[in-house]
Structures are given as structure tokens and as C-alpha cells.
Design a protein around this motif. Sequence first.
Motif, mmCIF file in Angstrom:
data_model
loop_
_atom_site.group_PDB
_atom_site.id
_atom_site.type_symbol
_atom_site.label_atom_id
_atom_site.label_comp_id
_atom_site.label_asym_id
_atom_site.label_seq_id
_atom_site.Cartn_x
_atom_site.Cartn_y
_atom_site.Cartn_z
ATOM 1 N N GLY A 143 0.775 -1.301 0.098
ATOM 2 C CA GLY A 143 -0.340 0.015 -0.003
ATOM 3 C C GLY A 143 0.868 1.169 -0.122
ATOM 4 N N SER A 144 0.211 2.362 -0.203
ATOM 5 C CA SER A 144 0.844 3.752 -0.362
ATOM 6 C C SER A 144 -0.388 4.796 -0.076
ATOM 7 C CB SER A 144 1.688 3.913 -1.472
ATOM 8 O OG SER A 144 2.033 5.534 -1.513
ATOM 9 N N HIS A 145 -0.045 5.717 0.708
ATOM 10 C CA HIS A 145 -0.946 6.685 0.988
ATOM 11 C C HIS A 145 -0.727 7.637 -0.272
ATOM 12 C CE1 HIS A 145 2.074 9.585 2.271
ATOM 13 N NE2 HIS A 145 2.419 8.501 3.196
ATOM 14 N N GLU A 146 0.183 7.737 -0.970
ATOM 15 C CA GLU A 146 0.619 8.497 -2.084
ATOM 16 C C GLU A 146 -0.009 8.267 -3.471
ATOM 17 O OE1 GLU A 146 4.692 9.415 -2.226
ATOM 18 O OE2 GLU A 146 5.034 9.189 -0.266
ATOM 19 N N VAL A 147 -0.585 7.012 -3.709
ATOM 20 C CA VAL A 147 -1.363 6.761 -4.908
ATOM 21 C C VAL A 147 -2.899 6.809 -4.419
ATOM 22 C CG1 VAL A 147 -1.393 4.833 -6.395
ATOM 23 C CG2 VAL A 147 0.552 5.277 -5.288
ATOM 24 N N GLN A 148 -3.421 7.282 -5.419
ATOM 25 C CA GLN A 148 -4.974 7.588 -5.424
ATOM 26 C C GLN A 148 -5.736 6.283 -5.544
ATOM 27 O OE1 GLN A 148 -6.866 10.310 -5.537
ATOM 28 N NE2 GLN A 148 -8.829 9.387 -5.427
ATOM 29 N N GLY A 149 -6.722 5.904 -4.272
ATOM 30 C CA GLY A 149 -7.429 4.783 -4.158
ATOM 31 C C GLY A 149 -8.849 4.820 -4.718
ATOM 32 N N ALA A 154 -7.400 9.559 -1.412
ATOM 33 C CA ALA A 154 -5.844 9.442 -1.250
ATOM 34 C C ALA A 154 -5.485 8.170 -0.600
ATOM 35 C CB ALA A 154 -5.314 10.508 -0.737
ATOM 36 N N GLY A 155 -4.762 7.249 -1.119
ATOM 37 C CA GLY A 155 -3.941 6.257 -0.565
ATOM 38 C C GLY A 155 -4.820 4.736 -1.123
ATOM 39 N N ALA A 195 10.541 -16.295 -3.928
ATOM 40 C CA ALA A 195 9.932 -16.066 -5.120
ATOM 41 C C ALA A 195 8.297 -16.545 -5.002
ATOM 42 C CB ALA A 195 10.797 -17.120 -6.097
ATOM 43 N N VAL A 196 7.799 -15.470 -5.471
ATOM 44 C CA VAL A 196 6.259 -15.588 -5.443
ATOM 45 C C VAL A 196 5.715 -15.834 -6.706
ATOM 46 C CG1 VAL A 196 4.123 -14.623 -4.403
ATOM 47 C CG2 VAL A 196 6.034 -14.206 -3.206
ATOM 48 N N LYS A 197 4.983 -16.751 -7.077
ATOM 49 C CA LYS A 197 4.140 -16.869 -8.223
ATOM 50 C C LYS A 197 2.662 -16.545 -7.936
ATOM 51 C CE LYS A 197 2.351 -19.865 -11.628
ATOM 52 N NZ LYS A 197 2.140 -21.276 -12.257
ATOM 53 N N VAL A 198 2.343 -15.027 -8.407
ATOM 54 C CA VAL A 198 1.159 -14.424 -8.074
ATOM 55 C C VAL A 198 0.119 -15.296 -8.928
ATOM 56 C CG1 VAL A 198 0.059 -12.226 -8.200
ATOM 57 C CG2 VAL A 198 2.347 -12.144 -7.709
ATOM 58 N N THR A 199 -1.161 -15.328 -8.140
ATOM 59 C CA THR A 199 -2.339 -16.062 -8.764
ATOM 60 C C THR A 199 -3.330 -14.972 -8.922
ATOM 61 O OG1 THR A 199 -2.921 -16.894 -6.475
ATOM 62 C CG2 THR A 199 -1.636 -18.378 -8.148
ATOM 63 N N SER A 200 -3.443 -13.975 -7.719
ATOM 64 C CA SER A 200 -4.421 -12.586 -7.800
ATOM 65 C C SER A 200 -3.831 -11.509 -7.278
ATOM 66 C CB SER A 200 -5.717 -13.322 -7.097
ATOM 67 O OG SER A 200 -5.603 -13.515 -5.892
ATOM 68 N N VAL A 201 -4.414 -10.172 -7.622
ATOM 69 C CA VAL A 201 -4.049 -9.265 -7.141
ATOM 70 C C VAL A 201 -5.415 -8.321 -6.981
ATOM 71 C CG1 VAL A 201 -2.723 -7.135 -7.215
ATOM 72 C CG2 VAL A 201 -1.922 -9.085 -8.193
ATOM 73 N N THR A 202 -5.871 -7.942 -5.658
ATOM 74 C CA THR A 202 -7.087 -7.383 -5.596
ATOM 75 C C THR A 202 -6.986 -6.044 -4.738
ATOM 76 O OG1 THR A 202 -7.952 -9.780 -5.134
ATOM 77 C CG2 THR A 202 -9.291 -7.791 -4.541
ATOM 78 N N GLN A 203 -7.549 -4.955 -5.397
ATOM 79 C CA GLN A 203 -7.352 -3.750 -4.625
ATOM 80 C C GLN A 203 -8.156 -3.756 -3.554
ATOM 81 O OE1 GLN A 203 -7.948 -0.463 -7.526
ATOM 82 N NE2 GLN A 203 -7.627 1.164 -6.011
ATOM 83 N N THR A 204 -7.827 -3.287 -2.376
ATOM 84 C CA THR A 204 -8.582 -3.267 -1.442
ATOM 85 C C THR A 204 -9.122 -1.854 -0.464
ATOM 86 O OG1 THR A 204 -6.730 -3.294 0.281
ATOM 87 C CG2 THR A 204 -7.762 -5.449 -0.536
ATOM 88 N N LEU A 205 -8.291 -1.052 -1.241
ATOM 89 C CA LEU A 205 -8.702 0.623 -0.589
ATOM 90 C C LEU A 205 -8.817 1.366 -1.947
ATOM 91 C CD1 LEU A 205 -5.750 0.981 2.118
ATOM 92 C CD2 LEU A 205 -8.348 0.664 2.541
#
Length: 123
Positions: free
Chosen positions: A69-75, A79-80, A113-123
Motif C-alpha cells: 500500500g501507499s498513501h501517495e497513490v489514488q485509491g 488518497a491512498g 519467489a512468489v508466483k502471483v495468482t491474484s491481485v485485488t485492490q482493497t482500498l
Amino acid sequence: MFPEKALEVLKHPGVVAIATQGEDGPHLVNTWNSYLQFSEEGWMLIPAGYMHETETNISKDNRILLTIGSHEVQGKLGAGTGFLIKGTAEFLYAGASFEQVKARYPWARAALAVKVTSVTQTL
């Protein structure tokens, strides 16, 4: 696989929480957004200096959860923003992906090493 907004988060200071399942329940460790990188094969690579309990847990159950996460990226609502990342993982001690991590972080004893299976925006 990795949304542009999630990649934008990694460009800003922030903490990454890494969750694995241990015998006594969930185990959490932290690292920094700036430490994450990607291999040519698309694996998310994280330098491991310690992470011994995480390593033990992964050897028994390779499922992993991470949050960034980052509070500097629009959610979604202002902000965040933050993301939940699901995948499977392994520790690497040799090979191209390990060398990629070691070149940038000489102190790393291994690469998570992480094999990513999903990425979900939570904020």
C-alpha cells in the motif's frame, strides 16, 4: 497480471506484509515496497535476510498472502490505496532469479519467489 496501480504503489515508500501459515497459526513478516522486483518469468522476488519462520512455513504449505500500500497513490475513495496479493512461494538459493536479487541486495541469503495468482485492490 499485476495491475498498473499496484506497480505504481511499489514506486512509493511503504511496507509489505507477508503472511504464511504455521503450525501455531498465521505468521507475519514485513519488508519494504522498494525491495520487490520481478523476474523475467513474472515471479515477484523478495530478498530474504532472515525470514526463517516464513521459510519453514513455506516448506510445509507454499500458499502466501501479501499486502502492499501507499498513501501517495489514488485509491478507490481518495488518497491512498492497497492491494491483497495471493500466490504460492518458494525460497531460491541459486539460479538467475536468486542472482538478480543478490545483485541488488548483497545481504540477501535467499530470494523469496512468489508466483502471483491474484491481485485485488482493497482500498
